[in-house]
Enzyme design. Structure first.
Site, short mmCIF file in Angstrom:
data_model
loop_
_atom_site.label_atom_id
_atom_site.label_comp_id
_atom_site.label_asym_id
_atom_site.label_seq_id
_atom_site.Cartn_x
_atom_site.Cartn_y
_atom_site.Cartn_z
N HIS A 1 0.82 -1.22 0.00
CA HIS A 1 0.00 0.00 0.00
C HIS A 1 0.85 1.27 0.00
O HIS A 1 0.34 2.38 0.15
CB HIS A 1 -0.91 -0.03 1.23
CG HIS A 1 -2.05 0.93 1.20
ND1 HIS A 1 -2.18 1.95 2.12
CD2 HIS A 1 -3.12 1.04 0.37
CE1 HIS A 1 -3.28 2.64 1.87
NE2 HIS A 1 -3.86 2.12 0.82
N HIS B 1 -9.43 11.43 2.48
CA HIS B 1 -8.56 10.26 2.37
C HIS B 1 -7.26 10.46 3.16
O HIS B 1 -6.32 9.68 3.03
CB HIS B 1 -8.25 10.02 0.89
CG HIS B 1 -7.66 8.67 0.59
ND1 HIS B 1 -6.36 8.49 0.19
CD2 HIS B 1 -8.22 7.43 0.61
CE1 HIS B 1 -6.13 7.21 -0.03
NE2 HIS B 1 -7.24 6.54 0.23
N ASP C 1 -0.31 16.03 20.80
CA ASP C 1 0.13 17.15 21.65
C ASP C 1 0.83 18.28 20.89
O ASP C 1 1.62 19.02 21.49
CB ASP C 1 1.10 16.64 22.73
CG ASP C 1 0.44 15.69 23.71
OD1 ASP C 1 -0.79 15.71 23.81
OD2 ASP C 1 1.18 14.92 24.36
N LYS D 1 3.17 4.41 -1.22
CA LYS D 1 3.25 5.33 -2.37
C LYS D 1 4.54 6.12 -2.20
O LYS D 1 4.60 7.06 -1.39
CB LYS D 1 2.05 6.28 -2.43
CG LYS D 1 0.69 5.58 -2.56
CD LYS D 1 0.05 5.46 -1.22
CE LYS D 1 -1.35 4.83 -1.36
NZ LYS D 1 -1.90 4.50 -0.04
N ASP E 1 16.44 10.88 -8.78
CA ASP E 1 17.89 11.10 -8.72
C ASP E 1 18.46 10.88 -7.32
O ASP E 1 19.54 11.37 -7.00
CB ASP E 1 18.25 12.51 -9.20
CG ASP E 1 18.04 12.69 -10.69
OD1 ASP E 1 18.07 11.67 -11.41
OD2 ASP E 1 17.85 13.83 -11.14
N LYS F 1 -4.35 10.56 5.96
CA LYS F 1 -3.89 9.64 6.98
C LYS F 1 -2.94 10.43 7.88
O LYS F 1 -1.76 10.61 7.56
CB LYS F 1 -3.15 8.45 6.37
CG LYS F 1 -3.97 7.65 5.34
CD LYS F 1 -3.40 7.85 3.97
CE LYS F 1 -3.92 6.91 2.91
NZ LYS F 1 -5.26 6.44 2.97
#
Length: 400
Positions: A146, A318, A325, A148, A153, A320
Site C-alpha cells: 500500500h 482520504h 500534543d 506510495k 535522482d 492519513k
C-alpha cells in the site's frame, strides 16, 4: 438436486479452506517478515493537500530528472490522467534516464499485459509488487503493498496518500474534491525512501541494488526533524499504540477508515479516561461498502466517553494523519484500520519539528472547519438496514 449438492460442497470446501489458508499464510508472513529501523533525519518537507498541485510538482521533477526515477504506487488506474503519467515515464526512459515503476498487483489491476509490454518497449523497468503466491492464495491476495513512494535522482522523494487516477486530481463525479496528505522530502530522509523502494524492488524482482552507491548520492541536512517508519502488516500497531499512550493533552486522528484493533481501541479509551482531548476526522461519504458501518460500534462507545467525531463533508477525505500534543505528527500511507495494521505494507513519516507541525496544523484546522459533528443521537436512531450492514461489516472488518 445434484447441482445443488455440488454447489453446497464447493461452498463448504471454501468455508473450510479460506480460514486455514489465512491462518497459515499469516504465520508464514510473521516468520519471514523483516523489520527495518531508520534513524531520525533532517530534511526539508513540503506538504501537499491538493492532488492537482502535487502532481504538477511531481511531473516537473520527473521531467527534470537526470539519472533515475523510482516510483511505487498502490494504484495506477487506466484513464486519461494515468495515461499522461505513463507517457511521461516512457519519454524519460527514452531520453536515457533509468525509470522503474512498481505497482501493487491488486490495487493496479487495470494495468494489463499490453500496457506493461508497451512500457518495457520504451525502456521502463516494470514490476508488480505482492503477486499472488502459492500455497497461501487467499492470504497473499489480501497482503498488499500500500506504499506510495517516489524518488528522483536519489535527491527528491515523495510519500503520502495520493495514487494515480482521475479521482486524485478532482475529476471524479462523486469523490470530488479529494482531500489527502502527501509529503515532498528533500534532504537526508530521501536515502531511506530510496532504500525502502529498492528493498521492495528486490522482493518483487530478485534484483538487489540496495548497496549500489549510484542510488545514494550525498544529501544535505534540512530543517525538519523526522523519521520514516516502514511496516509490514506487523509493526504498525505498536507504533500507533506508543504514540497514543504517550499523549499528554490532545490527539487528532484523520483517516478515511476507522477500524481499530482491540489494543488501539483500548488505548483510545484509556487516554479519554485520563482527560485527553480526542478528535477523529472521517469522511462523510464512503468510497467502499461497509467501511462506515464498521466504524459505528467504536464511535458509539468513544462518543459516550467524551471523544469528538467529525465527518468531513467538503468532498472525500482520504488523509492519513495523527497529531499528538502538537509535538509529534504522523503522516503516511497507513489508514487507521485493521488492513493497514495487520496486512498491508505501509510507510509513514513521524515529524518532530515544531515549525513543520505548525504548517500541518493549519491544514488540520481547515479539515475541522470543513467537517460536521457525528453525534451519539445520530448513531442511536432506529435504522434496521444500518444494523444489518454493521453486522456484516463486523464479520469482514479485517479485510475492509
Amino acid at each position: 438436486m445434484i447441482v445443488a449438492v455440488t454447489i453446497g460442497i464447493v461452498i463448504l470446501c471454501l468455508l473450510i479452506w479460506l480460514p486455514i489458508d489465512f491462518y497459515f499464510g499469516r504465520r508464514s508472513h510473521i516468520n519471514n517478515v523483516f523489520k527495518r529501523d531508520y534513524p531520525k533525519r533532517n530534511s526539508d518537507i513540503q506538504l501537499y493537500t491538493s492532488g492537482k498541485a502535487l502532481f504538477r510538482d511531481l511531473f516537473t521533477e520527473i521531467q527534470n530528472a537526470e539519472r533515475h526515477v523510482h516510483i511505487l504506487f498502490f494504484i495506477v488506474s487506466n484513464d486519461r490522467f494515468s495515461q499522461a503519467f505513463l507517457h511521461l515515464l516512457k519519454e524519460k526512459a527514452q531520453s536515457g534516464v533509468e525509470v522503474r515503476l512498481m505497482v501493487d498487483r491488486i490495487g493496479s489491476h487495470k494495468i494489463n499485459k499490453k500496457t506493461v509490454l508497451d512500457l518495457e518497449a520504451y525502456g521502463v523497468s516494470f514490476n508488480f509488487a505482492r503477486r499472488l503466491k502459492f500455497p497461501y492464495l487467499f492470504y497473499s491476495l489480501n497482503e498488499r503493498n500500500h506504499r506510495k513512494i517516489t524518488i528522483i535522482d536519489g535527491k527528491v522523494g515523495y510519500i503520502g496518500g495520493y495514487n494515480v487516477g482521475k479521482e486524485y486530481i478532482d475529476q471524479d463525479s462523486k469523490l470530488n474534491p479529494w482531500r489527502d496528505y502527501h509529503l515532498k522530502v528533500e534532504g537526508e530522509g530521501v536515502r531511506d525512501l530510496q532504500d525502502e523502494f529498492l528493498a521492495d524492488w528486490y522482493h518483487s524482482s530478485g534484483v538487489d541494488d540496495r548497496s549500489n552507491r549510484q542510488y545514494f548520492p550525498p544529501l544535505r541536512k534540512g530543517k525538519c526533524l523526522h523519521q520514516l517508519i516502514p511496516t509490514e502488516g506487523i509493526f504498525l500497531e505498536k507504533t500507533f499504540s506508543r504514540l497514543i499512550s504517550g499523549a499528554g493533552t490532545r490527539i487528532i486522528i484523520g483517516t478515511p477508515y476507522f477500524i481499530p484493533s482491540r489494543q488501539l481501541f483500548l488505548d483510545l479509551r484509556t487516554v479519554l479516561s485520563r482527560g485527553i482531548d480526542l478528535t477523529i476526522i472521517v469522511p462523510k461519504m464512503a468510497d467502499h461498502p461497509f467501511v462506515q458501518e464498521a466504524s459505528y460500534p467504536y464511535f458509539r462507545l468513544l462518543l459516550k466517553e467524551g471523544a469528538k467525531v467529525l465527518q468531513y463533508d467538503r468532498g472525500f477525505y482520504h488523509s492519513k494523519i495523527m497529531l499528538i500534543d502538537d509535538k509529534i505528527c504522523d503522516i503516511g500511507t497507513a489508514n487507521f484500520d485493521r488492513r493497514s495494521l495487520f496486512l498491508n505494507h505501509e510507510m509513514n513519516c513521524l515529524i518532530f519539528d515544531p515549525l513543520c507541525i505548525e504548517m500541518i496544523k493549519k491544514e488540520l484546522k481547515s479539515d475541522i472547519d470543513d467537517s460536521t459533528p457525528l453525534t451519539l443521537e445520530m448513531l442511536s436512531m432506529p435504522n434496521p438496514i444500518r444494523r444489518i450492514k454493521e453486522s456484516i461489516a463486523f464479520v469482514i472488518s479485517p479485510f475492509l
